[in-house]
Scaffold this motif. Structure first.
Motif, PDB file in Angstrom:
ATOM      1  N   TRP A 108      -8.826  -3.652  -3.153  1.00  0.00           N
ATOM      2  CA  TRP A 108      -7.782  -3.045  -2.321  1.00  0.00           C
ATOM      3  C   TRP A 108      -8.381  -2.045  -1.333  1.00  0.00           C
ATOM      4  N   SER A 146      -2.843   1.656   4.123  1.00  0.00           N
ATOM      5  CA  SER A 146      -4.153   1.206   3.662  1.00  0.00           C
ATOM      6  C   SER A 146      -5.216   2.256   3.951  1.00  0.00           C
ATOM      7  N   TYR A 193       0.809  -1.210   0.000  1.00  0.00           N
ATOM      8  CA  TYR A 193       0.000   0.000   0.000  1.00  0.00           C
ATOM      9  C   TYR A 193       0.853   1.275   0.000  1.00  0.00           C
TER      10      TYR A 193
END
Length: 304
Positions: free
Chosen positions: A237, A78, A1
């Motif tokens: 994601w 993230s 990420y």
């Protein structure tokens, strides 16, 4: 990420939020700071809030995130990605749509002088209507099929869009400092000069059109879409299970799948390349020598 966050600020229109970088030979490394003041977001209750500052630091050598602060809270990569993608699809990208309104002309005189411009203008106007007025109407259906939480208030999304437009464009004269580290910024800074040079030559074909508005609604808008699509390869994601920020991830997944990619089946030409128009072909010819992949994705209107 960490690398994904780097792409979100270096390789999209959010690059304009570049603020400064560390001095040469700094003990901290080659770090660039991207600052977003008065940053709108949607909380766990589905309501829009505004943070004083969202700030992310990127190592320009690795192009990875090293730190992210959301007011006094530290975010992991993230979480930072959720915020940056939501900001892209709500408060940031809409500035391009709004500015693009100055690059359209649907009057009869435009159709007589430049029918290609007139067609493209009509498409841009209707897509702006779709994006702002029609989009929130889909929320209830998405809730029914389980794509959005039941308490996701569509007014929160609309309020985020309005906030982004009211905040205007972040001053970004110093953005040339990151040209060596951003394929997008390098391309845009060069093509913008080409675009305006050619626009002056062909201005008689664009009655009532502001050159910067046309550049924003064509080159910048289309490439922001393309880069969103290329950078975020998988909508999964976006972590919809996050207890605080999951709602932004929910709408992010929907937009990535249904509203970011190019729409198939256009029955009108919408690319610089192959348009047969002297202005667009002249810009494309020079832009393709800089970066053909990006030049091939330059649209002549807002059509997604």
């Amino acid at each position: 990420y960490e690398a994904l966050v780097g792409k979100m600020v270096l390789e999209q229109s959010q690059a304009i939020h570049y603020f400064a970088r560390t001095p040469k030979k700094s003990e901290l490394g080659n770090i660039a700071g991207f600052f977003f003041a008065d940053f709108p977001y949607v909380d766990e209750d589905g309501e829009m809030q505004v943070a004083d500052l969202f700030a992310v630091d990127i190592d320009l050598d690795t192009k990875k995130m090293v730190k992210c602060k959301f007011d006094s809270e530290t975010l992991n990569a993230s979480e930072a990605f959720i915020f940056l993608f939501y900001n892209t699809i709500s408060a940031q990208h809409v500035k391009l749509h709004s500015y693009g309104n100055w690059g359209v002309n649907i009057d009869d005189d435009a159709m007589e002088v430049n029918p290609f411009l007139h067609t493209n203008s009509l498409v841009s106007v209707i897509y702006n209507y779709f994006g702002f007025t029609s989009f929130p109407r889909f929320f209830e259906e998405w809730k029914k099929v389980g794509l959005l939480s039941k308490d996701w208030d569509p007014r929160a999304f609309t309020d985020t869009v309005k906030h982004g437009v009211r905040e205007n464009i972040w001053q970004h004269a110093q953005i040339t400092q990151i040209v060596p580290y951003s394929e997008f910024v390098s391309f845009i800074t060069k093509v913008r000069a080409i675009f305006h040079t050619e626009f002056k030559k062909h201005k008689h074909l664009f009655p009532g059109i502001n050159g910067e508005g046309l550049f924003t609604g064509t080159v910048l808008h289309s490439l922001d879409h393309a880069l969103m699509d290329w950078n975020v390869e998988d909508p999964l994601w976006l972590d919809v299970s996050h207890p605080k920020y999951g709602k932004m991830a929910e709408i992010g997944r929907i937009v990535k799948v249904g509203f970011v990619p190019e729409v198939p089946g256009y029955y009108f030409h919408h690319k610089f390349h192959g348009s047969g128009h002297p202005f667009y072909e002249a810009v494309y010819k020079k832009a393709a020598k800089i970066n053909k992949k990006m030049a091939d994705n330059m649209d002549t209107c807002i059509c997604r």
